[in-house]
Design a protein around this motif. Structure first.
Motif, PDB file in Angstrom:
ATOM      1  N   ALA A 113       0.830  -1.207   0.000  1.00  0.00           N
ATOM      2  CA  ALA A 113       0.000   0.000   0.000  1.00  0.00           C
ATOM      3  C   ALA A 113       0.861   1.252   0.000  1.00  0.00           C
ATOM      4  CB  ALA A 113      -0.934  -0.014   1.208  1.00  0.00           C
ATOM      5  N   GLN A 114       1.849   1.282   0.902  1.00  0.00           N
ATOM      6  CA  GLN A 114       2.688   2.473   0.982  1.00  0.00           C
ATOM      7  C   GLN A 114       3.487   2.659  -0.308  1.00  0.00           C
ATOM      8  OE1 GLN A 114       4.620   0.717   4.300  1.00  0.00           O
ATOM      9  NE2 GLN A 114       6.645   0.929   3.385  1.00  0.00           N
ATOM     10  N   ILE A 115       3.835   1.546  -0.933  1.00  0.00           N
ATOM     11  CA  ILE A 115       4.614   1.638  -2.168  1.00  0.00           C
ATOM     12  C   ILE A 115       3.760   2.222  -3.289  1.00  0.00           C
ATOM     13  CG2 ILE A 115       5.714   0.239  -3.961  1.00  0.00           C
ATOM     14  CD1 ILE A 115       6.709  -1.534  -1.615  1.00  0.00           C
ATOM     15  N   LEU A 116       2.487   1.834  -3.328  1.00  0.00           N
ATOM     16  CA  LEU A 116       1.606   2.406  -4.333  1.00  0.00           C
ATOM     17  C   LEU A 116       1.420   3.899  -4.092  1.00  0.00           C
ATOM     18  CD1 LEU A 116      -1.113  -0.354  -4.795  1.00  0.00           C
ATOM     19  CD2 LEU A 116       0.768   0.222  -6.302  1.00  0.00           C
ATOM     20  N   VAL A 117       1.386   4.291  -2.815  1.00  0.00           N
ATOM     21  CA  VAL A 117       1.303   5.721  -2.494  1.00  0.00           C
ATOM     22  C   VAL A 117       2.530   6.435  -3.044  1.00  0.00           C
ATOM     23  CG1 VAL A 117       1.327   7.415  -0.632  1.00  0.00           C
ATOM     24  CG2 VAL A 117      -0.156   5.419  -0.482  1.00  0.00           C
ATOM     25  N   MET A 118       3.714   5.853  -2.845  1.00  0.00           N
ATOM     26  CA  MET A 118       4.927   6.465  -3.368  1.00  0.00           C
ATOM     27  C   MET A 118       4.912   6.466  -4.892  1.00  0.00           C
ATOM     28  SD  MET A 118       5.701   7.156  -0.538  1.00  0.00           S
ATOM     29  CE  MET A 118       6.864   8.408  -0.977  1.00  0.00           C
ATOM     30  N   GLY A 119       4.246   5.497  -5.457  1.00  0.00           N
ATOM     31  CA  GLY A 119       4.128   5.438  -6.914  1.00  0.00           C
ATOM     32  C   GLY A 119       3.392   6.644  -7.476  1.00  0.00           C
ATOM     33  N   PHE A 120       2.533   7.243  -6.655  1.00  0.00           N
ATOM     34  CA  PHE A 120       1.847   8.448  -7.111  1.00  0.00           C
ATOM     35  C   PHE A 120       2.828   9.592  -7.289  1.00  0.00           C
ATOM     36  CE2 PHE A 120      -2.302   6.715  -5.622  1.00  0.00           C
ATOM     37  CZ  PHE A 120      -3.001   6.960  -6.780  1.00  0.00           C
ATOM     38  N   LEU A 121       3.835   9.629  -6.424  1.00  0.00           N
ATOM     39  CA  LEU A 121       4.825  10.710  -6.474  1.00  0.00           C
ATOM     40  C   LEU A 121       5.710  10.543  -7.708  1.00  0.00           C
ATOM     41  CD1 LEU A 121       5.660  13.113  -4.673  1.00  0.00           C
ATOM     42  CD2 LEU A 121       7.384  11.626  -3.678  1.00  0.00           C
TER      43      LEU A 121
END
Lengths: 597, 89
Positions: free
Chosen positions: A508-516
């Motif tokens: 989940a956190q990695i997908l959040v970073m993927g937004f950046l």
């Protein structure tokens, strides 16, 4: 060959040097791929990207040069085939420069092999009533093809200085500088119609140009033929892709990454940094910020330098080689029919392939496309499916280690999704597709100097652009982790991440970073996969979702700049659900079929 | 209809789209119902009097015009009327 002689019109009035209130302003104007950027670089000492395809330059670049005793402002412009009638967005940029008060002298750079075309443009430029100099570039290549131009007669007819040049070798440059003082308004009969200009250009060309049947360019011509015919061209394409995979996917993403990640960082920098931090930094908070799980050094730097840099560097080198060889536009012939289904034409292969380097730059390159509808579709597809070099790095790094089938699955799904969305967009959006008319550049052996300069500048650009974002992202992750927000994000994302996509909660956190930045997110996946926390299926699903996301903040801002806030937000709103639902579908299908990579 | 013609007449004029690879000729006329197509072709040097050689016809039409290699879709090639050279057998 009567090279490098400046032919000025007879009886040109003697020019007196006088002080100006502002520097003299020159615009370099000409057809695409005639070498304007090379001339610009030679005059100003400033490097602008030079490649062998029309449309490398899509924005203006300004620089300064010393000409004689005078400082000049020089503008490099996007290539133009016409300045009136139906023109594309990059051509409009050039027309505005020439028409503006900011331009005192127009230097028309022309390809000596294509004098007729150059004169068609000269006739249009004459309408702007600016003093001109005509630079006939690439006289060496023209000579090799048996073409000679009587520059003196041409200068006489046009009543402007005509300079013969080989700009990549710096030949003819001092003559060009010298000719600027004699710049004059060209003598061209007033011809408002393209048809009239065509007749004039044809007659003048026949008068000053001699073509013999001699051709010294056998090798290039053979290669040019082989790359555009389906029977030989498609095997060559397969070979090029395989070479790209070997050099970038195996050598870059595996050999070099292993060397840097396990060797330099794993055994050198990170243990040393941890030892130093333990020794000298008493505050645990700062120590963790530097060398902890989300540490600036142990995570941010390691991602940027050890995982992404080797692949980006090897990719840029190989990509630059392809750019300079003149190969990429030839793919347009094969793509035209497929692209037509997506509301585009073969020309769109240029921004699409450039997107593999950087989606943000490629978004700007869509200016070469003919209609607003084509531009919008190309921008949408770039954001949706084309992985940039940094992301390609992580994809190859993760899936290359799993299996070729995993890699093929990812690309099949992504390409299929692009095709479907393109097909849909072509039907939903209003507007037209433009006709496929593309100039194929000659096949050339790339110049090592240009290749190295270009690669070096692009790697520096990557370091300057991506590394700060990686570091900011790491700090953000660290702070979120400390605030306990990461568990909240993971909990909030659980229905989607673990439910729909079947991924471990940590993703989940990695997908959040993927937004950046999607390569940053992908680098996170890389570590997860490396430590054995992802199964093959999970890796493929996670990477597919990440690939389909909007690439990065920079790409989003570029979409807004080129097409406006509303369109930019609309693209994100369309792409995000597509990405998640495609991932969910893929997860379901792979699970149903019981596939294990 | 927008059309640009060369000032000579000949019977052996055919659209470029109908020519086989290897055929050489001289552009006789550029005509199309949309003037944008004519302008773009003229801007690329496909003007009456220009020498052309057909290089390939599949998947798209590729031809040499002076020293420029151009790739176009079939519909565009149909707009370029060529006076073919006599073929020597």
């Amino acid at each position: 060959m009567s090279c490098h002689i400046v032919h000025e019109r007879a009886g040109a009035a003697a020019q007196t040097l006088r002080l100006r209130a502002r520097p003299l302003r020159l615009a370099l104007v000409g057809q695409p791929n005639v070498g304007k950027s090379v001339v610009f670089g030679r005059l100003t000492g400033r490097y602008v990207t030079v490649s062998n395809y029309p449309g490398t330059t899509v924005a203006i670049t300004r620089g300064r040069a010393l000409v004689g005793a005078e400082v000049c402002d020089i503008v490099d412009t996007p290539g133009v085939n016409a300045l009136d009638g139906t023109i594309s967005e990059d051509e409009r940029i050039t027309r505005d420069v020439v028409a503006g008060a900011d331009c005192d002298i127009v230097v028309q750079v022309a390809d000596a092999r294509n004098l007729r075309r150059a004169l068609m443009l000269t006739a249009q430029l004459a309408g702007f009533r600016k003093p001109m100099v005509l630079a006939l570039n690439m006289v060496d290549e023209a000579f090799a093809r048996g073409i000679s131009i009587d520059a003196a007669a041409l200068a006489e007819a046009l009543r402007v200085p005509v300079v013969e040049m080989v700009a990549v070798e710096g030949r003819g440059l001092s003559e060009l500088r010298g000719a600027l003082a004699a710049a004059a308004r060209p003598y061209v009969p007033a011809l408002p119609q393209a048809s009239g200009r065509a007749v004039w250009a044809h007659e003048l060309t026949e008068r000053v140009r001699r073509v013999s049947t001699l051709s010294l360019a056998y090798v290039q011509e053979t290669l040019a033929r082989a790359t555009r015919r389906p029977a030989t061209g498609l095997p060559i394409l397969a070979a090029v892709l395989y070479a790209l995979y070997l050099f970038v996917g195996v050598f870059g993403a595996q050999t070099l990454v292993k060397l840097l990640e396990d060797g330099l960082f794993g055994q050198g920098i990170n243990p040393a940094a941890t030892w130093l931090a333990d020794r000298f930094i008493p505050v645990p908070f700062i120590r963790d910020l530097l060398v902890g799980q989300y540490g600036v050094i142990t995570m941010g730097f390691t991602y940027a330098i050890a995982i992404v840099l080797p692949v980006v560097a090897t990719f840029f080198l190989m990509f630059g080689f392809l750019e300079d060889s003149g190969y990429i536009p030839r793919l347009a012939i094969f793509c035209d029919r497929i692209f037509r289904v997506m509301g585009l034409n073969g020309k769109a292969v240029l921004p699409m392939v450039l997107g593999l380097g950087c989606d943000t730059m490629a978004t700007m390159t869509t200016r070469i496309l003919g209609t607003p509808k084509e531009r919008l579709i190309a921008i949408l597809l770039l954001a949706l499916g084309i992985p940039c070099s940094a992301q390609l790095a992580t994809i190859l790094g993760i899936l290359g280690g799993i299996s070729f089938v995993a890699l093929a699955t990812l690309f099949t799904v992504v390409l299929g999704q692009m095709f479907f969305v393109g097909w849909l967009a072509a039907r939903v959006l209003t507007g037209d597709r433009s006709e496929f008319i593309l100039e194929l550049p000659p096949i050339r052996w790339p110049r090592p100097g240009n290749l190295l300069t270009k690669t070096r500048l692009r790697v520096w650009w990557y370091l300057g652009e991506a590394v700060p974002l990686f570091l900011i992202g790491t700090v953000l992750l660290f702070v979120l982790d400390r605030l306990g927000a990461l568990t909240i994000v993971a909990a909030a994302g659980r229905p989607i991440v673990t439910g729909l996509l079947g991924l471990p909660p940590a993703t989940a956190q990695i997908l959040v970073m993927g937004f950046l930045r999607r390569d940053y997110g992908a680098a996170g996946l890389f570590q997860l996969a490396h430590s054995g926390q992802l199964t093959g299926v999970q890796a493929v699903v996670a990477l597919t979702v990440m690939t389909l996301f909007v690439p990065c903040v920079a790409n989003f801002l570029m979409m807004v700049r080129e097409r406006g806030v509303k369109t930019g937000l609309a693209i994100v709103a369309v792409i995000t659900p597509i990405a998640i639902f495609t991932g969910a579908g893929l997860n379901y299908v792979l699970g149903y079929l019981g596939v294990q990579f | 209809m927008c059309s640009v013609t060369l000032a000579f007449s000949s019977n052996a004029t055919r659209p470029l789209s109908e020519l086989r690879p290897g055929v050489r000729g001289v552009v006789f006329e550029v005509r199309a119902s949309n003037s944008g197509r004519v302008d773009r072709l003229l801007g690329l040097g496909v003007t009456p009097g220009a020498r052309v050689t057909v290089l390939q016809t599949f998947p798209g039409v590729v031809f040499l015009c002076d020293q420029t290699e151009l790739a176009v879709e079939r519909g565009v090639a149909a707009s370029i009327i060529v006076r073919c050279e006599e073929t020597q057998s």
